[in-house]
Design an enzyme around this catalytic site. Sequence first.
Site, PDB file in Angstrom:
ATOM      1  N   ASN A  39       0.863  -1.168   0.030  1.00 26.29           N
ATOM      2  CA  ASN A  39       0.096   0.020   0.027  1.00 26.29           C
ATOM      3  C   ASN A  39       0.810   1.273  -0.106  1.00 26.29           C
ATOM      4  O   ASN A  39       0.874   1.985  -1.126  1.00 26.29           O
ATOM      5  CB  ASN A  39      -0.860  -0.277   1.345  1.00 26.29           C
ATOM      6  CG  ASN A  39      -1.877   0.908   1.475  1.00 26.29           C
ATOM      7  OD1 ASN A  39      -1.529   2.273   1.158  1.00 26.29           O
ATOM      8  ND2 ASN A  39      -3.049   0.927   2.158  1.00 26.29           N
ATOM      9  N   GLN A 106      -2.519   0.314   5.692  1.00 21.73           N
ATOM     10  CA  GLN A 106      -1.258   0.734   6.065  1.00 21.73           C
ATOM     11  C   GLN A 106      -1.272   2.433   5.950  1.00 21.73           C
ATOM     12  O   GLN A 106      -2.220   2.745   5.528  1.00 21.73           O
ATOM     13  CB  GLN A 106      -0.471   0.371   4.799  1.00 21.73           C
ATOM     14  CG  GLN A 106       1.086  -0.473   5.424  1.00 21.73           C
ATOM     15  CD  GLN A 106       1.993  -1.009   4.334  1.00 21.73           C
ATOM     16  OE1 GLN A 106       1.718  -0.668   3.333  1.00 21.73           O
ATOM     17  NE2 GLN A 106       2.844  -1.708   4.900  1.00 21.73           N
ATOM     18  N   ASP A 165       6.681  -1.718  11.467  1.00 20.22           N
ATOM     19  CA  ASP A 165       6.390  -3.070  11.894  1.00 20.22           C
ATOM     20  C   ASP A 165       6.881  -3.278  13.550  1.00 20.22           C
ATOM     21  O   ASP A 165       6.305  -3.487  14.165  1.00 20.22           O
ATOM     22  CB  ASP A 165       6.953  -3.992  11.009  1.00 20.22           C
ATOM     23  CG  ASP A 165       6.442  -3.954   9.570  1.00 20.22           C
ATOM     24  OD1 ASP A 165       5.800  -2.857   9.461  1.00 20.22           O
ATOM     25  OD2 ASP A 165       6.713  -4.885   8.784  1.00 20.22           O
ATOM     26  N   ARG A 198      16.023  -8.252  10.865  1.00 15.71           N
ATOM     27  CA  ARG A 198      14.590  -8.472  10.741  1.00 15.71           C
ATOM     28  C   ARG A 198      13.797  -8.367  12.056  1.00 15.71           C
ATOM     29  O   ARG A 198      14.756  -8.912  12.977  1.00 15.71           O
ATOM     30  CB  ARG A 198      13.986  -9.724   9.747  1.00 15.71           C
ATOM     31  CG  ARG A 198      14.669  -9.626   8.273  1.00 15.71           C
ATOM     32  CD  ARG A 198      13.712  -8.881   7.445  1.00 15.71           C
ATOM     33  NE  ARG A 198      12.392  -9.545   7.626  1.00 15.71           N
ATOM     34  CZ  ARG A 198      11.223  -8.462   7.282  1.00 15.71           C
ATOM     35  NH1 ARG A 198      11.365  -7.614   6.567  1.00 15.71           N
ATOM     36  NH2 ARG A 198      10.082  -9.098   7.195  1.00 15.71           N
ATOM     37  N   TYR A 350      15.564  -3.279  11.087  1.00 15.49           N
ATOM     38  CA  TYR A 350      14.189  -2.949  10.680  1.00 15.49           C
ATOM     39  C   TYR A 350      13.802  -1.396  11.338  1.00 15.49           C
ATOM     40  O   TYR A 350      14.600  -0.521  11.164  1.00 15.49           O
ATOM     41  CB  TYR A 350      13.108  -4.127  10.995  1.00 15.49           C
ATOM     42  CG  TYR A 350      12.242  -4.077   9.796  1.00 15.49           C
ATOM     43  CD1 TYR A 350      12.661  -4.189   8.499  1.00 15.49           C
ATOM     44  CD2 TYR A 350      11.036  -4.630   9.965  1.00 15.49           C
ATOM     45  CE1 TYR A 350      11.724  -4.332   7.514  1.00 15.49           C
ATOM     46  CE2 TYR A 350      10.046  -4.694   9.170  1.00 15.49           C
ATOM     47  CZ  TYR A 350      10.572  -4.679   7.892  1.00 15.49           C
ATOM     48  OH  TYR A 350       9.436  -4.919   6.856  1.00 15.49           O
ATOM     49  N   GLU A 394      16.739  -1.185   1.147  1.00 18.61           N
ATOM     50  CA  GLU A 394      15.607  -0.847   1.955  1.00 18.61           C
ATOM     51  C   GLU A 394      15.414   0.210   3.110  1.00 18.61           C
ATOM     52  O   GLU A 394      14.829   1.117   3.294  1.00 18.61           O
ATOM     53  CB  GLU A 394      15.144  -2.299   2.217  1.00 18.61           C
ATOM     54  CG  GLU A 394      13.582  -2.043   3.210  1.00 18.61           C
ATOM     55  CD  GLU A 394      13.311  -3.516   3.649  1.00 18.61           C
ATOM     56  OE1 GLU A 394      13.807  -4.389   3.337  1.00 18.61           O
ATOM     57  OE2 GLU A 394      12.080  -3.711   3.946  1.00 18.61           O
TER      58      GLU A 394
HETATM   59  C1  DGY Z   1       6.713  -7.747   6.386  1.00 19.56           C
HETATM   60  O1  DGY Z   1       6.345  -8.832   5.883  1.00 19.56           O
HETATM   61  O2  DGY Z   1       7.916  -7.691   7.168  1.00 19.56           O
HETATM   62  C2  DGY Z   1       6.073  -6.426   5.898  1.00 19.56           C
HETATM   63  O3  DGY Z   1       6.468  -5.490   6.299  1.00 19.56           O
HETATM   64  C3  DGY Z   1       4.661  -6.608   6.245  1.00 19.56           C
HETATM   65  O4  DGY Z   1       4.040  -5.548   5.899  1.00 19.56           O
END
Ligand code: DGY
Length: 432
Positions: A39, A106, A165, A198, A350, A394
């Site tokens: 999104n 989102q 997240d 992550r 992240y 990213e």
């Molecule tokens: C992920 O899968 O890490 C995404 O950020 C979820 O939207």
Amino acid sequence: MLSTTPPSDRDEAARAVLRRNDRGGFTVPNGRVYPFQWNWDSAFVALGFATFDLDRAWRELETLFEGQWDDGMVPHIVFRAPADGYYPGPEAWGIQRQPLTSGISQPPVAATAARVLHGLSGGDSSRIRALVPKLFASHRWWHETRDPDGTGLVTIVHPWESGRDNSPDWDEPLANVIPQVDVAHLRKDLGHVDAAHRPTHDFYNRVMTLVEEAKALDWEGGAVARKLSFRVCDLGIQSILLRADRDLLTLAEELGFTEEAGALRGWIARGERAMPRLKGPDGLYRSLDLRSGRLSEAVTCAAYLPLYARTALQEDALALKHHLEATRAAAGFSVASSDPRDRRFDATRYWRGPVWLMMNRMIADGLAAYGLTDEANLLRRDSGDLVRQNGFWEYFDPSDGTGCGGPDFSWTAAMWLSWAGSEGNGQALTTL
Ligand code: DGY
């Protein structure tokens, strides 16, 4: 060390990233880590395409809204075509509709992006006219379904809705979600990305428990908003929505959507009145756990977004300027997604530390609007240097700029083209 790539080559490299990630009308954030349409990624990606292919930029928003639910929600993922390599895929969400989608939303950046595209479209208003009712339905969903008591504070029911997240903002509210599933073995992200970049397994078990809770409610919007065990007013979404309300109001007034304009004015006034509830004793804004009534202890990059929303006071801008100076002194590159002096900070994980370019752009837009042009320019320079030194990652480690997460990332390329890259793309958009 700065790379010696000539500027025009870097612009071309950014365009190549977008073209490579283009799946025909929609763009994947990164083909391996995120092989579907996301999104808010699409809204930022549209700004990148707008620097060289305006038709394709409109298409990005139009395809995103093909996933819109009947109640107005724009899902956070549209699973437009089958792809391996991602968990949780469509089967984990269990939603029976076409195109297949996730069940949560989102940050609503789309109206702000649409206003930019409209500004570049000359006299042709056919595409924006078709989009305004859909944008309006999505804003209504936030202001009504996600604010069932009309408090002026909208609710998120899942950390992924925030787009930030695993931010420390969610540590406390997420601690109250008792994990009912163990999904560690289902994860696919760790096959593509360093595990240190992550979220943890514990995080995944808690957030997938929320998905199970919503499934048990058949994803009914009203029930989800009231009953899920994670209910938070995310300062990020609250601010991004208020800013997008203002952009949509401008469009509605210009295009003669009178009724919609009236509703938007009401939502903006209500949201503005509620903003002081998000301010901590130190004068900095935070997210609010709507279950416990407690403000987040952490001060994260979302703290700056009331500037972007234009709901901050001049004194707030001054407090944020000092906060930026202090965190910059501790970090190197700005803006770290959480305070480097905080025990929860993690430089590569992240949303617990790294710098994100689209966040920088929104923050810089807000700083400039409050007269903090030096600070806004600084963020643009940092963002440009991160790309010049490392490429279109990213996100980036704020201590030394190392690229993290996935490489060749669509929104980083889009932010380069439309904002951070100073080199002659001929259509640089300085502010949103
Ligand atoms: C992920 O899968 O890490 C995404 O950020 C979820 O939207």
